[in-house]
Design a protein around this motif. Structure first.
Motif, short mmCIF file in Angstrom:
data_model
loop_
_atom_site.label_atom_id
_atom_site.label_comp_id
_atom_site.label_asym_id
_atom_site.label_seq_id
_atom_site.Cartn_x
_atom_site.Cartn_y
_atom_site.Cartn_z
N ASP A 12 0.94 -1.16 0.09
CA ASP A 12 -0.01 -0.06 0.15
C ASP A 12 0.90 1.19 0.06
OD1 ASP A 12 -2.25 -1.44 -0.01
OD2 ASP A 12 -2.56 -1.39 2.17
N ILE A 23 2.16 1.85 -3.44
CA ILE A 23 0.95 2.45 -4.40
C ILE A 23 0.80 3.94 -3.96
CG2 ILE A 23 -1.57 2.37 -4.83
CD1 ILE A 23 0.00 0.17 -6.15
N GLU A 24 0.89 4.16 -2.72
CA GLU A 24 0.41 5.76 -2.27
C GLU A 24 1.67 6.54 -2.85
OE1 GLU A 24 -0.03 7.97 1.83
OE2 GLU A 24 -1.29 6.21 1.55
N THR A 25 3.10 6.00 -2.71
CA THR A 25 4.13 6.91 -3.55
C THR A 25 3.58 6.97 -5.03
OG1 THR A 25 5.70 5.92 -1.90
CG2 THR A 25 6.61 7.02 -3.93
#
Lengths: 248, 248
Positions: B24, B27-29
């Motif tokens: 996660d 994905i956030e980056t």
């Protein structure tokens, strides 16, 4: 965080440049980077036109109504381009005009061109250069197209100025991550959405307030509603259809 | 050459992945990187839908006719999105539907979405991940749109699979640089153009020959003429117009 991600997160549009020129070798690397982007079914449906002479830059500045263009070392014009595919088909005695006219291929042309452009942007920024996209070339798209001598199935989508930055503002804050990024399904809960937009209005106001020492406190929602209530570039449909795109 | 440019030039689509999951945090980056891209007049006209559950991936694989989707750790669906702008205008009692329906704003939506996507791609690749764009989601665009619950003024343009690469082929050779890059004006000298395309046909044939130990020797010009003589996704016009795009 690696240096590539640092470069990406550090992006801001640069409209003021020093006199230091960008070299032909740098442009060549930037174009190679552009060409390395993904392309729909290998179609490579774009061309890039590079402008470095003062007269050419002056013309683009006038047509796009972007005066800063004259002071950039280089300008690239990114065009969706199916001309070479048309030529290949003609040489084989086949016609692909019906396919090229579809909304689907219009999407493919814009997507391919934009993937290439963003690779060019990141490559330039990784070299310490600054860039600014020029959607403004669509302000006089017919004139730009004539000036560049674009054949059928070639449309100029946007430009990009490139040069050494003379001014480094802070990156502009973006919409809250979980407003733009949805998990599993689109989350259009109106209350959540509206609250996220209110929060973002405050973020953007603070950004402008700090940047202008209190003079400006624009809210994003006002900017957007004001901009989007104006009908602009309404000749786009006729222009793109005249070039053989987006007809069916 | 810096590491960012190395990452960019080293791109190839990855369709085989190991079982190692993408986190996660990664994905956030990747989404932050996407959001850092330039955006037309700050409009940020896109949303990204992330899918990680097996059922969701199975659905996207079926709809897009891309079986490899099931084996990727993550799938992102990139959507052009003016829904939030419509909501803001409604809340102020204004209507912006006429503007949103223009070909101009269709171009803006596709461009904004694609700039963000390519930043996501480069960010992912810089972390050692592999990606593959999925234009195939447009094979069943109505079903995908319904499945994701997309409101008006939101259209899914393409997907992207992300995971740790299990297979690293060589990057595919691109068109000759001076075929794609023009200086000053568009150079559509038919003889020069045709010769460049012949040269490229040989380059592509050699690439396939090496990669398949002689089994395949496709020429790019044949691939393109064959692909572009087929009318595909001819429902795109009706679909995008039904969502309030590209009508005027």
């Amino acid at each position: 965080m690696n240096t590539t991600i640092e470069t990406i997160l550090n992006h801001r549009s640069i409209r003021k440049y020093t006199d230091e020129p960008v070299s032909d070798e740098q442009i060549e690397t930037i174009i190679q980077a552009a060409q390395s982007a993904s392309t729909s079914s290998f179609v490579q449906a774009y061309s890039i036109i590079g402008i470095k002479d003062d007269e050419g830059k002056k013309k683009i500045a006038e047509f796009s109504k972007n005066t800063h263009v004259e002071h950039a070392s280089r300008v690239l014009i990114f065009c969706a381009d199916f001309y070479r595919h048309e030529l290949l088909a003609e040489n084989k005695g086949e016609s692909i005009a019906d396919t090229l006219e579809s909304t689907e291929k219009f999407i493919v042309g814009i997507t391919d061109t934009t993937l290439a452009a963003q690779n060019a942007a990141i490559a330039a920024e990784s070299m310490g250069l600054g860039i600014c996209y020029l959607g403004g070339i669509r302000n006089n798209i017919e004139s730009i197209s004539d000036y560049l001598g674009l054949p059928s199935h070639v449309i100029p989508l946007f430009g990009m100025t490139i040069g050494y930055p003379a001014d480094l503002s802070n990156p502009k804050p973006r919409l809250p991550l979980h407003h733009v990024y949805h998990e599993g399904k689109y989350n259009s809960n109106v209350e959540v959405y509206t609250n996220q937009l209110k929060e973002y209005d405050e973020t953007v106001s603070s950004y402008y307030e700090t940047r202008t020492s209190g003079e400006r406190q624009d809210r994003w929602s006002d900017q957007m509603t004001s901009m989007l209530s104006k009908q602009v570039r309404m000749n786009m449909k006729d222009f793109v259809q005249g070039k053989g795109f987006n007809k069916s």
